[in-house]
Design a protein around this motif. Structure first.
Motif, short mmCIF file in Angstrom:
data_model
loop_
_atom_site.label_atom_id
_atom_site.label_comp_id
_atom_site.label_asym_id
_atom_site.label_seq_id
_atom_site.Cartn_x
_atom_site.Cartn_y
_atom_site.Cartn_z
N THR A 59 13.43 -1.69 -64.00
CA THR A 59 14.87 -1.94 -64.02
C THR A 59 15.48 -1.67 -62.65
N ARG A 60 14.77 -0.90 -61.83
CA ARG A 60 15.28 -0.56 -60.50
C ARG A 60 15.46 -1.82 -59.67
N ASN A 61 16.59 -1.92 -59.01
CA ASN A 61 16.95 -3.08 -58.18
C ASN A 61 17.14 -4.35 -59.02
N ALA A 62 17.20 -4.22 -60.31
CA ALA A 62 17.38 -5.41 -61.16
C ALA A 62 18.56 -5.21 -62.10
N ALA A 63 18.37 -4.40 -63.11
CA ALA A 63 19.42 -4.20 -64.11
C ALA A 63 19.33 -2.79 -64.65
N ARG A 64 20.12 -1.90 -64.12
CA ARG A 64 20.14 -0.52 -64.58
C ARG A 64 20.49 -0.47 -66.06
N ILE A 65 19.83 0.42 -66.79
CA ILE A 65 20.11 0.60 -68.21
C ILE A 65 21.38 1.45 -68.32
N PRO A 66 22.42 0.94 -68.96
CA PRO A 66 23.65 1.73 -69.07
C PRO A 66 23.50 2.85 -70.09
N SER A 122 2.53 -0.84 -75.98
CA SER A 122 1.56 -1.84 -75.51
C SER A 122 0.16 -1.53 -76.02
N LYS A 123 -0.61 -2.58 -76.19
CA LYS A 123 -2.01 -2.42 -76.57
C LYS A 123 -2.89 -2.25 -75.33
N TYR A 124 -2.35 -2.61 -74.17
CA TYR A 124 -3.16 -2.61 -72.96
C TYR A 124 -2.58 -1.64 -71.94
N ALA A 125 -2.49 -2.05 -70.70
CA ALA A 125 -2.07 -1.17 -69.61
C ALA A 125 -0.70 -0.55 -69.87
N ALA A 126 -0.61 0.74 -69.56
CA ALA A 126 0.65 1.44 -69.68
C ALA A 126 0.74 2.46 -68.55
N ARG A 127 1.81 2.36 -67.79
CA ARG A 127 2.01 3.33 -66.71
C ARG A 127 3.50 3.51 -66.50
N LEU A 128 3.89 4.76 -66.40
CA LEU A 128 5.27 5.09 -66.09
C LEU A 128 5.27 5.69 -64.70
N ALA A 129 5.88 4.99 -63.74
CA ALA A 129 5.84 5.43 -62.35
C ALA A 129 7.09 6.21 -61.95
N GLN A 130 8.26 5.78 -62.40
CA GLN A 130 9.51 6.45 -62.02
C GLN A 130 10.52 6.39 -63.15
N LEU A 131 11.32 7.45 -63.22
CA LEU A 131 12.44 7.49 -64.15
C LEU A 131 13.58 8.16 -63.38
N GLY A 132 14.67 7.44 -63.20
CA GLY A 132 15.83 7.96 -62.48
C GLY A 132 17.03 7.99 -63.38
N VAL A 133 17.77 9.10 -63.37
CA VAL A 133 18.94 9.28 -64.21
C VAL A 133 20.19 9.37 -63.34
N TYR A 134 21.21 8.63 -63.68
CA TYR A 134 22.48 8.65 -62.95
C TYR A 134 23.51 9.39 -63.78
N PHE A 135 24.26 10.28 -63.12
CA PHE A 135 25.28 11.03 -63.85
C PHE A 135 26.40 11.41 -62.90
#
Length: 89
Positions: free
Chosen positions: A47-54, A70-83
């Motif tokens: 979602t970064r640089n595309a469409a931030r989750i409100p 997912s049944k296949y590849a899964a990777r979480l690289a970044q999670l950013g929180v705005y406040f």
């Protein structure tokens, strides 16, 4: 630097692979009870640089629960929180 102050959570950015269900809970400020988990989004990709989750939540802390669907590849690289701090609403 202000963990006990109220914050207004306004958005979330993710960078991931696979299909993820995102849930959120905050520490409630009114009655001292934790708010229930609620579904924020279902994401496949970034979602970064595309469409931030409100987000529209408030509390002193926030927690996220990430479930990969997912049944296949899964990777979480970044999670950013705005406040915004309580005084900045």
């Amino acid at each position: 630097g202000t963990p006990g102050d109220v914050k207004y959570f306004t958005g979330l950015d993710l960078v991931c692979e696979g299909f993820w269900e995102v849930e959120m809970a905050t520490a409630a400020v009114a009655d001292g009870q934790q708010t229930p988990w609620f579904k924020v989004a279902e994401i496949n990709g970034r979602t970064r640089n595309a469409a931030r989750i409100p987000l529209n939540a408030q509390g002193t802390q926030v927690a996220f629960r990430m479930t990969c669907r997912s049944k296949y590849a899964a990777r979480l690289a970044q999670l950013g929180v705005y406040f915004k701090a309580g005084a900045e609403k």
